[in-house]
Write a protein that holds these residues in place. Structure first.
Motif, PDB file in Angstrom:
ATOM      1  N   ARG A 271      37.208  42.209  38.186  1.00 38.90           N
ATOM      2  CA  ARG A 271      36.257  41.081  38.099  1.00 38.90           C
ATOM      3  C   ARG A 271      36.937  39.755  38.391  1.00 38.90           C
ATOM      4  O   ARG A 271      36.402  38.899  39.089  1.00 38.90           O
ATOM      5  N   THR A 272      38.133  39.576  37.838  1.00 38.15           N
ATOM      6  CA  THR A 272      38.880  38.342  38.073  1.00 38.15           C
ATOM      7  C   THR A 272      39.215  38.195  39.548  1.00 38.15           C
ATOM      8  O   THR A 272      39.043  37.112  40.130  1.00 38.15           O
TER       9      THR A 272
ATOM     10  N   GLN B  19      37.646  39.506  42.051  1.00 42.29           N
ATOM     11  CA  GLN B  19      36.413  39.278  42.791  1.00 42.29           C
ATOM     12  C   GLN B  19      35.984  37.814  42.686  1.00 42.29           C
ATOM     13  O   GLN B  19      35.599  37.197  43.679  1.00 42.29           O
ATOM     14  N   LYS B  20      36.058  37.246  41.484  1.00 37.79           N
ATOM     15  CA  LYS B  20      35.696  35.836  41.303  1.00 37.79           C
ATOM     16  C   LYS B  20      36.591  34.932  42.135  1.00 37.79           C
ATOM     17  O   LYS B  20      36.135  33.969  42.746  1.00 37.79           O
TER      18      LYS B  20
ATOM     19  N   ARG C 270      38.954  47.009  34.777  1.00 39.05           N
ATOM     20  CA  ARG C 270      37.660  46.412  35.121  1.00 39.05           C
ATOM     21  C   ARG C 270      37.748  44.885  35.083  1.00 39.05           C
ATOM     22  O   ARG C 270      37.231  44.201  35.960  1.00 39.05           O
ATOM     23  N   GLU C 271      38.405  44.358  34.062  1.00 42.98           N
ATOM     24  CA  GLU C 271      38.565  42.907  33.940  1.00 42.98           C
ATOM     25  C   GLU C 271      39.410  42.358  35.096  1.00 42.98           C
ATOM     26  O   GLU C 271      39.128  41.294  35.637  1.00 42.98           O
TER      27      GLU C 271
END
Length: 75
Positions: free
Chosen positions: A10-11, A13-14, A6-7
């Protein structure tokens, strides 16, 4: 293991959003309720402002007007 995945997502995606912003392809969502809005959106915006000036809580405004709490807090 799930948290790590998940992390990682997110990274990624950012990073993708940052690249898209640099290229001018990502501008975020448009505000629906604002002072220059027209039609029904302007009526709702004016009512939200009126209720907030009457010191109504955000939750009371949400219940009466029917828009999201976040949309009210942005004002």
């Amino acid at each position: 293991m799930v948290d790590e995945e998940r992390e990682r997502i997110r990274t990624a995606q950012k990073e993708g959003i940052a690249i898209a912003k640099q290229q001018g392809k990502f501008r975020g969502g448009k505000k629906k309720y604002h002072a220059e809005a027209t039609g029904k959106d302007k009526v709702i915006y004016d009512r939200v402002v009126q209720l907030l000036h009457q010191h109504k809580s955000v939750m009371d405004v949400h219940r009466e007007v029917g828009i999201s709490i976040y949309a009210i807090k942005v004002h």
